[in-house]
Design an enzyme around this catalytic site. Structure first.
Site, PDB file in Angstrom:
ATOM      1  N   HIS A 180       0.823  -1.226   0.000  1.00 31.72           N
ATOM      2  CA  HIS A 180       0.000   0.000   0.000  1.00 31.72           C
ATOM      3  C   HIS A 180       0.850   1.267   0.000  1.00 31.72           C
ATOM      4  O   HIS A 180       0.363   2.342  -0.340  1.00 31.72           O
ATOM      5  CB  HIS A 180      -0.928   0.004   1.213  1.00 31.72           C
ATOM      6  CG  HIS A 180      -2.014  -1.021   1.123  1.00 31.72           C
ATOM      7  ND1 HIS A 180      -3.298  -0.719   0.776  1.00 31.72           N
ATOM      8  CD2 HIS A 180      -1.991  -2.371   1.288  1.00 31.72           C
ATOM      9  CE1 HIS A 180      -4.040  -1.822   0.748  1.00 31.72           C
ATOM     10  NE2 HIS A 180      -3.262  -2.843   1.068  1.00 31.72           N
ATOM     11  N   ASP A 388       3.485   9.572  -0.667  1.00 31.00           N
ATOM     12  CA  ASP A 388       2.281   8.818  -0.319  1.00 31.00           C
ATOM     13  C   ASP A 388       2.102   7.699  -1.342  1.00 31.00           C
ATOM     14  O   ASP A 388       2.263   7.941  -2.545  1.00 31.00           O
ATOM     15  CB  ASP A 388       1.050   9.757  -0.384  1.00 31.00           C
ATOM     16  CG  ASP A 388       0.027   9.455   0.692  1.00 31.00           C
ATOM     17  OD1 ASP A 388      -0.051   8.298   1.125  1.00 31.00           O
ATOM     18  OD2 ASP A 388      -0.697  10.381   1.089  1.00 31.00           O
TER      19      ASP A 388
HETATM   20  P1  ADQ Z   1      -3.053   6.282   4.761  1.00 32.21           P
HETATM   21  O1  ADQ Z   1      -1.670   6.743   4.947  1.00 32.21           O
HETATM   22  O2  ADQ Z   1      -3.845   6.123   5.995  1.00 32.21           O
HETATM   23  O3  ADQ Z   1      -3.124   4.910   3.934  1.00 32.21           O
HETATM   24  P2  ADQ Z   1      -4.925   7.689   2.821  1.00 32.21           P
HETATM   25  O4  ADQ Z   1      -4.832   6.954   1.545  1.00 32.21           O
HETATM   26  O5  ADQ Z   1      -4.999   9.153   2.655  1.00 32.21           O
HETATM   27  O6  ADQ Z   1      -3.708   7.430   3.798  1.00 32.21           O
HETATM   28  O7  ADQ Z   1      -6.216   7.204   3.586  1.00 32.21           O
HETATM   29  C1  ADQ Z   1      -6.648   7.841   4.760  1.00 32.21           C
HETATM   30  C2  ADQ Z   1      -8.082   7.441   5.045  1.00 32.21           C
HETATM   31  O8  ADQ Z   1      -8.433   7.936   6.328  1.00 32.21           O
HETATM   32  C3  ADQ Z   1      -9.062   8.049   4.049  1.00 32.21           C
HETATM   33  O9  ADQ Z   1      -9.993   7.065   3.668  1.00 32.21           O
HETATM   34  C4  ADQ Z   1      -9.731   9.189   4.829  1.00 32.21           C
HETATM   35  O10 ADQ Z   1     -11.083   9.386   4.505  1.00 32.21           O
HETATM   36  C5  ADQ Z   1      -9.614   8.709   6.257  1.00 32.21           C
HETATM   37  N1  ADQ Z   1      -9.495   9.869   7.156  1.00 32.21           N
HETATM   38  C6  ADQ Z   1      -8.564  10.811   7.143  1.00 32.21           C
HETATM   39  N2  ADQ Z   1      -8.801  11.733   8.094  1.00 32.21           N
HETATM   40  C7  ADQ Z   1      -9.911  11.340   8.728  1.00 32.21           C
HETATM   41  C8  ADQ Z   1     -10.676  11.856   9.833  1.00 32.21           C
HETATM   42  N3  ADQ Z   1     -10.332  12.950  10.504  1.00 32.21           N
HETATM   43  N4  ADQ Z   1     -11.755  11.180  10.207  1.00 32.21           N
HETATM   44  C9  ADQ Z   1     -12.118  10.041   9.565  1.00 32.21           C
HETATM   45  N5  ADQ Z   1     -11.447   9.523   8.540  1.00 32.21           N
HETATM   46  C10 ADQ Z   1     -10.352  10.152   8.131  1.00 32.21           C
HETATM   47  C11 ADQ Z   1      -2.171   3.999   3.337  1.00 32.21           C
HETATM   48  C12 ADQ Z   1      -1.120   4.620   2.428  1.00 32.21           C
HETATM   49  C13 ADQ Z   1      -1.797   5.436   1.343  1.00 32.21           C
HETATM   50  C14 ADQ Z   1      -2.772   4.557   0.570  1.00 32.21           C
HETATM   51  C15 ADQ Z   1      -3.700   3.813   1.513  1.00 32.21           C
HETATM   52  C16 ADQ Z   1      -4.540   2.772   0.770  1.00 32.21           C
HETATM   53  O11 ADQ Z   1      -0.234   5.429   3.191  1.00 32.21           O
HETATM   54  O12 ADQ Z   1      -0.842   5.985   0.452  1.00 32.21           O
HETATM   55  O13 ADQ Z   1      -3.548   5.373  -0.292  1.00 32.21           O
HETATM   56  O14 ADQ Z   1      -2.962   3.123   2.509  1.00 32.21           O
HETATM   57  O15 ADQ Z   1      -3.748   1.889   0.046  1.00 32.21           O
END
Ligand code: ADQ
Length: 478
Positions: A180, A388
């Site tokens: 991921h 990311d």
């Molecule tokens: P993350 O680093 O966690 O994931 P991201 O892909 O941005 O990063 O996903 C974050 C998730 O958390 C999103 O679905 C978002 O809606 C949710 N979120 C963020 N802030 C929030 C809040 N305050 N309240 C509720 N929900 C919140 C890792 C990798 C990424 C990759 C994903 C999936 O680091 O690059 O995209 O896995 O493979």
């Protein structure tokens, strides 16, 4: 192969309101992930939020699958049970294992190293040994519940040794691996004292899938240098007489679900209320992240301050930064939180006026409907990670647009930038450059906003998380 693919289409069709085929997959799929898809609340199990769980749920139900993972609480060892139609196989981790494996090697070594060494990675044998031992335990737990011909689908950087370990235990199953986060360039990966072991662990898989082309290429190079793998093509290696396929499979979201919620009356009402509560400011700029040093929240705040310097405050832009707490016991995360809170205070002190607070900083988790209301209310979405794997927030914002309005400002270092090309792409390290992009977003003619957003919406609708999972499993189901 066809059967699993059909099971996926049926799951996707459910969401789009189309009919399914009624066919059931013949192979079982066993997901092996750091965490189970369910959490223990003290008296009952609940499904954990997130796209991966939502996407795989229907597929695993159809495929009579199982999920091996840690329940998230140290020294907690429940027996296997069924939840949501999926066989849950909890793997217990001790307090010490959580410290060495999870906080140590996963989050102190691999996470920073794989994200451009944005924080210094720690190389300690006291982290490595627990990582190896815990990976071995996951591999054994998976081996126990796999039948001949099944698919084991191993997830993410916490379990890179599992494919190799599992292959020595069970060479009668197909093994897939999905990363991921980014696979780093060879110059960074080379620093890892256990680089050869990691490569050997990964090469145990039949198919290795990554978010971006760059990650595929980085891995192929590392596999040749540290594993003696031979390239057959850009997407295929040979190693110890086996064929190993590489795949670019950018993760996606459950787009129809976001669309539906964004259009719902309650979310629309809440979005209007938020705009009102923010003083009907002329522009709402939004950031949504886990509080992590890879997300570039501090530089983003500086860019917003630079925008205010350039434009003055007549326009009354408001920047809403939502940060979900993450890894709160780790000192570098505690330090980051302090830095961000100081910056928020400084920007508001320097630029605010009675009745206008330029930065609203919300440090908490939101439920999905509330989050989508913020997406709907926002005029400009600022997604500026320093590195990311993908970044789902960028896709969620686009999926929540009921009309082709709103501008996405996106870091070139997010995997999402490979796909979301009509976003305003920025270098997040360039504070003035990001401020200039914000200005361009504010001044962008409506026709350009519409044409850029229309193309983004098309991309996000074309590839949902169901297509992603189908694409990954199709290669494994042969
Ligand atoms: P993350 O680093 O966690 O994931 P991201 O892909 O941005 O990063 O996903 C974050 C998730 O958390 C999103 O679905 C978002 O809606 C949710 N979120 C963020 N802030 C929030 C809040 N305050 N309240 C509720 N929900 C919140 C890792 C990798 C990424 C990759 C994903 C999936 O680091 O690059 O995209 O896995 O493979």
């Amino acid at each position: 192969m066809v059967a699993i693919a059909r099971a996926f289409r049926r799951a996707a069709a459910r969401d789009y309101g189309r009919g399914g085929t009624g066919e059931v997959s013949v192979k079982r799929i066993v997901v092996v992930a750091n965490r189970l898809p369910v959490s223990w609340t003290g008296d009952k199990w609940t499904t954990s939020p997130g796209g991966l769980v939502r996407a795989l749920g229907p597929i695993l139900q159809d495929a009579k699958g199982a999920w091996v993972g840690w329940p998230g609480i140290a020294d907690f060892a429940p027996e296997p049970f069924e939840y949501g139609g999926i066989e849950q196989r909890p793997l217990a981790l001790s307090e010490q294992e959580v410290a060495g494996f999870y906080y140590g090697f996963c989050n102190g070594t691999l996470w920073p190293l794989y994200h451009d060494a944005l924080a210094p990675p720690a190389y300690h044998r006291r982290f490595w040994y627990p990582y190896r031992n815990v990976n071995d335990r996951y591999a054994r737990a998976a081996a126990e519940c796999l039948f001949t011909g099944d698919i084991a689908w191993v997830q993410d950087y916490q379990l890179q040794l599992v494919p190799g370990m599992l292959r020595t235990l069970r060479d009668d199953v197909t093994i897939g691996f999905y990363l991921h986060i980014p696979f780093p360039p060879i110059e960074l990966f080379s620093r890892l004292p256990w680089r050869a072991q990691i490569i050997e662990g990964l090469l145990g898989a039949d198919v290795l899938a990554f978010q971006t082309r760059a990650s595929v290429a980085n891995f192929a190079k590392a596999a040749q240098r540290y594993g003696d793998a031979t390239p057959v093509s850009r997407y295929e290696l040979r190693w110890r007489g086996r064929r190993i396929r590489l795949q670019r499979a950018p993760i996606a979201i459950d787009t129809p679900h976001f669309e539906r919620l964004a259009r719902s009356e309650s979310v629309q009402r809440r979005a209007a209320q938020l705009r009102h509560e923010l003083g009907n400011s002329s522009r709402i700029i939004l950031g949504v992240d886990r509080l992590d040093y890879t997300k570039g929240i501090d530089l983003r705040l500086k860019a917003f301050a630079s925008l205010l310097d350039r434009r003055g405050c007549e326009e009354r832009c408001t920047f809403v930064q939502i940060a979900v707490p993450s890894r709160e016991h780790v000192p570098v995360y505690q330090e980051l939180r302090r830095t961000i809170e100081q910056l928020v205070g400084r920007v508001n002190g320097d630029h605010g006026e009675v009745g206008w607070v330029p930065v609203s900083y919300l440090y908490r988790s939101f439920d999905l409907e509330e989050l989508i209301a913020y997406y709907v209310a926002a005029d400009i979405m600022l997604v500026t990670p320093l590195r990311d794997g993908m970044n789902l927030v960028a896709k969620e914002y686009v999926a929540s647009r009921c009309e082709p309005t709103g501008v996405l400002v996106l870091s070139e270092f997010a995997g999402a930038a490979e796909q979301l090309r009509t976003a305003l792409i920025v270098n997040p390290h360039d504070v003035d450059g990001v401020a200039a992009a914000l200005e361009a977003a504010i001044d962008m003619p409506a026709a350009e906003v519409e044409s850029r957003m229309k193309r983004l919406i098309r991309t996000v609708r074309r590839e949902t998380v169901f297509d992603w999972a189908e694409g990954c499993l199709a290669l494994l189901d042969r």
